[in-house]
Design an enzyme around this catalytic site. Structure first.
Site: not given
Ligand code: KIV
Length: 297
Positions: A54-55, A93, A192
């Site tokens: 979703d980046s 995502d 992350e």
């Protein structure tokens, strides 16, 4: 152009083959991709997992953070990536809001990624508190990837994009999160923005492969964002980003050269133009000659 040498057969990457890699201590590679061409390049370079992160909210759509991207936008990009991926495991995502309201809606949305877009697994953020939901999605035959640590969809709760797991309490919670996802049977866990030491402890403790981003070298695999490794982000990179190319400079150079050539009439050349067949050209010249002669009378 194909990067796969002709005749070389590659095995399809599956959830099971990721687990085998962990057992064999073979590093797992993952990159994001958001469209057909980037997906093909990443897949043909033999990367194990292609993640439609979703980046893409920031890299492709110019949003401030990942919170605004919709399920329809994610599906649109996942479909394009699907058409470019042959061997890698395709993970998509689930965007913010698509799994937060009710388990039924989460399962329905996860199924859309598989049914409509061809994803082979969905990723969602959160640890212990998502374990039951993850089991529900897996009951619908959908493999799930976990994501803990700095989870960008929680930016407002975290008060910014900050490294997580720096206190003993936070480490304990991260450990509980990882173990809960491991027990739920996720395909892999993205770690992350956590200290290297914590990522190493988690990786040693659980059977599920860990894929790190800003989590140090002791994870079972590493992921980076396609636009980060190519300097396509218009911003200073985070500490963990290694830039392997400067696509922004290459693109700017090519675009400026095209503009210069058009302005100076260097583009297109005669060789870059289509021409009439000889007979049509002679016939046309004859017609034009007749017209000129009539005008001259
Ligand atoms: O959205 C994304 O690109 C991700 C990776 C950074 C793990 O979630």
């Amino acid at each position: 152009m194909s990067l796969t040498p002709i005749g070389e057969s590659r095995q399809k990457v599956t959830v099971a083959s990721l687990k085998e890699k962990k057992l064999r201590h073979e590093p797992i590679t993952c990159l994001t991709a958001y469209d057909y061409s980037s997906a093909r390049l990443v897949d043909e370079a033999a990367i194990d997992i292609v993640l439609v992160g979703d980046s893409l909210a920031q890299t492709m759509l110019g949003y401030e953070n990942t919170l605004s991207v919709t399920i329809d936008e994610m599906l649109h990009h996942t479909k394009a990536v699907r058409r470019g991926v042959k061997h890698a495991l395709l993970v998509a995502d689930m965007p913010y809001g698509s799994y937060h309201t009710s388990p039924d809606e989460a399962v329905r949305n996860a199924a859309r990624f598989v049914k409509e877009a061809g994803a082979e697994a969905v990723k969602l953020e959160g640890g212990e508190k998502r374990a039951d939901l993850i089991r529900r999605i897996m009951d619908a035959e959908i493999p799930v990837a976990g994501h803990i640590g700095l989870t960008p969809q929680s930016v407002n709760v975290m008060g910014g994009f900050k490294v997580q797991g720096k206190t003993l309490n936070a480490i304990e919670q991260l450990m509980r999160d990882a173990v809960a996802l491991d027990r739920a049977g996720v395909a892999c866990i993205y770690l992350e923005g956590i200290p290297r030491e914590v990522a190493a402890m988690i990786t040693a403790e659980i059977e599920t492969p860990t894929i790190g981003i800003g989590a140090g070298p002791d994870c079972d695999g590493q992921v980076l964002v396609f636009h980060d490794i190519l300097s396509l982000t218009f911003a200073a990179p985070a500490k963990f980003v290694r830039r392997y190319g400067d696509a922004a400079a290459e693109i700017a150079h090519a675009v400026q050269a095209f503009r210069r050539d058009v302005l100076s009439r260097q583009y297109p050349s005669d060789a870059e133009s289509y021409h009439l067949p000889k007979e049509t050209r002679s016939a046309l010249e004859a017609v034009l000659e007749r017209k000129r002669a009539m005008r001259g009378r």
